[in-house]
Write a protein that holds these residues in place. Structure first.
Motif, mmCIF file in Angstrom:
data_model
loop_
_atom_site.group_PDB
_atom_site.id
_atom_site.type_symbol
_atom_site.label_atom_id
_atom_site.label_comp_id
_atom_site.label_asym_id
_atom_site.label_seq_id
_atom_site.Cartn_x
_atom_site.Cartn_y
_atom_site.Cartn_z
ATOM 1 N N GLN A 100 -11.205 -4.260 33.262
ATOM 2 C CA GLN A 100 -9.777 -4.592 33.258
ATOM 3 C C GLN A 100 -9.155 -4.217 31.917
ATOM 4 O O GLN A 100 -9.745 -4.473 30.865
ATOM 5 C CB GLN A 100 -9.564 -6.081 33.528
ATOM 6 C CG GLN A 100 -10.108 -6.551 34.867
ATOM 7 C CD GLN A 100 -9.720 -7.989 35.165
ATOM 8 O OE1 GLN A 100 -8.541 -8.358 35.096
ATOM 9 N NE2 GLN A 100 -10.696 -8.816 35.496
ATOM 10 N N ASP B 162 -5.225 -4.376 30.026
ATOM 11 C CA ASP B 162 -3.834 -4.812 30.111
ATOM 12 C C ASP B 162 -2.986 -4.147 29.038
ATOM 13 O O ASP B 162 -2.213 -4.799 28.337
ATOM 14 C CB ASP B 162 -3.743 -6.338 29.987
ATOM 15 C CG ASP B 162 -4.310 -7.040 31.216
ATOM 16 O OD1 ASP B 162 -4.002 -6.607 32.345
ATOM 17 O OD2 ASP B 162 -5.079 -7.999 31.036
ATOM 18 N N GLU B 163 -3.153 -2.855 28.905
ATOM 19 C CA GLU B 163 -2.361 -2.079 27.960
ATOM 20 C C GLU B 163 -2.399 -0.626 28.386
ATOM 21 O O GLU B 163 -3.233 -0.227 29.208
ATOM 22 C CB GLU B 163 -2.920 -2.221 26.538
ATOM 23 C CG GLU B 163 -4.359 -1.722 26.410
ATOM 24 C CD GLU B 163 -4.912 -1.918 25.022
ATOM 25 O OE1 GLU B 163 -4.150 -2.251 24.111
ATOM 26 O OE2 GLU B 163 -6.141 -1.719 24.848
ATOM 27 N N ARG B 164 -1.488 0.155 27.839
ATOM 28 C CA ARG B 164 -1.541 1.592 28.086
ATOM 29 C C ARG B 164 -2.757 2.199 27.398
ATOM 30 O O ARG B 164 -3.109 1.825 26.281
ATOM 31 C CB ARG B 164 -0.269 2.272 27.551
ATOM 32 C CG ARG B 164 1.001 2.001 28.338
ATOM 33 C CD ARG B 164 2.124 2.831 27.731
ATOM 34 N NE ARG B 164 3.388 2.709 28.426
ATOM 35 C CZ ARG B 164 4.386 1.912 28.057
ATOM 36 N NH1 ARG B 164 4.234 1.146 26.989
ATOM 37 N NH2 ARG B 164 5.516 1.870 28.739
ATOM 38 N N ALA C 79 5.003 -4.036 31.848
ATOM 39 C CA ALA C 79 3.694 -4.670 31.717
ATOM 40 C C ALA C 79 2.755 -3.958 32.681
ATOM 41 O O ALA C 79 3.089 -3.770 33.853
ATOM 42 C CB ALA C 79 3.777 -6.154 32.049
ATOM 43 N N ILE C 80 1.588 -3.536 32.194
ATOM 44 C CA ILE C 80 0.663 -2.764 33.024
ATOM 45 C C ILE C 80 -0.688 -3.462 33.082
ATOM 46 O O ILE C 80 -1.175 -3.981 32.075
ATOM 47 C CB ILE C 80 0.520 -1.321 32.489
ATOM 48 C CG1 ILE C 80 -0.326 -0.469 33.433
ATOM 49 C CG2 ILE C 80 -0.045 -1.304 31.071
ATOM 50 C CD1 ILE C 80 -0.293 1.016 33.111
ATOM 51 N N HIS C 81 -1.254 -3.488 34.284
ATOM 52 C CA HIS C 81 -2.582 -4.070 34.496
ATOM 53 C C HIS C 81 -3.420 -3.052 35.257
ATOM 54 O O HIS C 81 -3.010 -2.566 36.315
ATOM 55 C CB HIS C 81 -2.481 -5.378 35.291
ATOM 56 C CG HIS C 81 -3.818 -5.994 35.597
ATOM 57 N ND1 HIS C 81 -4.583 -6.600 34.643
ATOM 58 C CD2 HIS C 81 -4.531 -6.076 36.760
ATOM 59 C CE1 HIS C 81 -5.706 -7.054 35.189
ATOM 60 N NE2 HIS C 81 -5.687 -6.739 36.469
ATOM 61 N N GLN C 82 -4.606 -2.720 34.702
ATOM 62 C CA GLN C 82 -5.472 -1.716 35.314
ATOM 63 C C GLN C 82 -6.841 -2.326 35.594
ATOM 64 O O GLN C 82 -7.412 -3.000 34.735
ATOM 65 C CB GLN C 82 -5.622 -0.513 34.374
ATOM 66 C CG GLN C 82 -4.291 0.082 33.944
ATOM 67 C CD GLN C 82 -4.468 1.272 33.028
ATOM 68 O OE1 GLN C 82 -4.983 2.313 33.432
ATOM 69 N NE2 GLN C 82 -4.034 1.135 31.781
ATOM 70 N N GLU C 83 -7.343 -2.074 36.804
ATOM 71 C CA GLU C 83 -8.655 -2.573 37.199
ATOM 72 C C GLU C 83 -9.472 -1.445 37.809
ATOM 73 O O GLU C 83 -9.073 -0.856 38.826
ATOM 74 C CB GLU C 83 -8.537 -3.702 38.228
ATOM 75 C CG GLU C 83 -7.937 -4.983 37.699
ATOM 76 C CD GLU C 83 -8.034 -6.125 38.710
ATOM 77 O OE1 GLU C 83 -8.580 -5.895 39.827
ATOM 78 O OE2 GLU C 83 -7.570 -7.231 38.402
ATOM 79 N N THR D 113 -1.215 -1.835 38.407
ATOM 80 C CA THR D 113 0.007 -2.557 38.751
ATOM 81 C C THR D 113 0.944 -2.521 37.551
ATOM 82 O O THR D 113 0.563 -2.928 36.447
ATOM 83 C CB THR D 113 -0.289 -4.015 39.138
ATOM 84 O OG1 THR D 113 -1.199 -4.038 40.236
ATOM 85 C CG2 THR D 113 0.997 -4.734 39.543
ATOM 86 N N CYS D 114 2.154 -2.010 37.779
ATOM 87 C CA CYS D 114 3.188 -1.985 36.753
ATOM 88 C C CYS D 114 4.303 -2.932 37.171
ATOM 89 O O CYS D 114 4.778 -2.867 38.315
ATOM 90 C CB CYS D 114 3.760 -0.576 36.580
ATOM 91 S SG CYS D 114 2.556 0.659 36.068
#
Length: 353
Positions: A34, A36-38, A160-164, A175-176
């Motif tokens: 996970q 939570d940043e670019r 705000a960006i979340h990557q999994e 998810t942006c």
């Protein structure tokens, strides 16, 4: 090459997805990376791949970008004209056992014959390390394939960006969200076969009034491959960025860039074609073709001729807020060649967009 901190996770995901989790069995995700940043560079991007085709997914201030790489996309040119005659085992044995050659690490000092030599020039040729052909010219070397970029909503602030990255699924979810309530949800993966990237996207909480101006889609895509720079331009920029004068082959007239990429069509399908020079393995030349298959999107060729770049815009209608996009990467290595593989993929996708 900069080490990618997600490399082990991506390789593990590919192995689990392809070997340990057959398609008919439900997937149970137990390992998730996970962020939570670019991720601002392709070297730091989250990786997806099948062992041949890969993408590194990273971001800029207003784009999500998939950087493609493929195992056989190489500039394979080889020119031995500046190199000495290859050594034979008798020469090497004599140098070690009789003359006592001392070959210091690269750049560490002169070559020496501790017990004397009757041919100092030949000793120097065989102990010099990197051959002149590779010091003067930047090939053979791998080449980038190109990029797919998703343009984020241009008037939304406070992303705000979340990557999994779900390892067992070998799938990346992004998810942006924005304070206005607009939300972009993405999932993407590369299957074991064929060599394609699949991107599923959905925009929520967006209306035409959300974005300034009429008839503007919430997001759109750009697919492109840039032209190779000439080596002098590359060397000057590299030295300017990193204070490292590591590319000294600038004056060699043989150090030419690849021909610029072009836009081509096959039976109505537009794609980006990158040609490579003929070599021993591919005496008739080599090509890499990057092709979008985008149901519901309008594919627009963009004239980038002043830059040498080849680019396609993939535009949804203003009222289209979700869809799927497939990008194939085919090469001369494929059975029947790049175009035949492109056609096979097009047939496969025809009734399963």
């Amino acid at each position: 090459m900069v080490f990618n901190r997600f490399l082990i996770a991506a390789i593990t995901g590919t192995v689990f997805a392809a070997v340990l989790c057959p398609a008919q069995e439900p997937l149970k995700t137990t390992h998730v990376t996970q962020v939570d940043e670019r991720l601002l560079t392709p070297e730091d991007g989250l990786l997806l791949g099948n062992g041949d085709l890969s993408v590194s997914v990273y971001q800029t201030v207003d784009c999500i970008i998939w950087r493609f790489g493929k195992g056989d996309v190489w500039d394979r040119r080889v020119d031995y004209s500046d190199d000495p005659k290859p050594a034979n085992i008798d020469e090497i044995a004599k140098g070690i056992l009789v003359e006592g050659w001392k070959c210091p690490p690269y750049g560490g000092g002169p070559v020496e014959a501790t017990r004397g030599t009757d041919n100092p020039q030949r000793m120097k040729e065989l102990c010099q390390g990197t051959p002149p052909s590779y010091l003067k010219r930047p090939y053979p070397c791998p080449k980038p394939v190109g990029e797919l970029a998703l343009q984020l909503p241009s008037d939304q602030m406070g992303l705000a960006i979340h990557q999994e990255l779900h390892i067992e699924e070998a799938t990346l979810y992004i998810t942006c969200t924005w304070p206005s309530g607009v939300r972009l949800v993405l999932s993407c993966f590369i299957p074991p076969k064929p060599n394609v990237l699949v991107v599923k996207w959905k925009v929520e909480g967006w209306t035409p009034e959300t974005l300034t101006g009429n008839n503007v889609p919430p997001v759109w895509f750009s697919l492109y491959r840039w032209a190779d720079p000439d080596i002098k331009t590359f060397a000057v920029k590299f030295q300017g960025d990193y204070r490292h004068d590591g590319f000294r082959m600038c004056a060699d007239p043989k150090a030419t860039p690849l021909a610029p990429p072009t836009l081509q069509t096959d039976e109505g399908t537009t794609f980006i074609d990158q040609a490579f020079a003929a070599d021993v393995t591919f005496p008739d030349g080599f090509r890499c073709d990057v092709t979008p298959f985008a149901p519901g999107l309008t594919i627009q060729p963009i004239d980038m001729s002043p830059t040498g770049e080849a680019r396609l815009h993939l535009m949804p209608a203003p009222d289209v807020h979700a869809g799927s996009l497939v990008v194939s990467v085919t090469t001369t290595s494929d059975s029947g060649g790049s175009i035949e593989e492109l056609r096979r993929i097009r047939t496969t996708l025809a009734d399963k967009p």
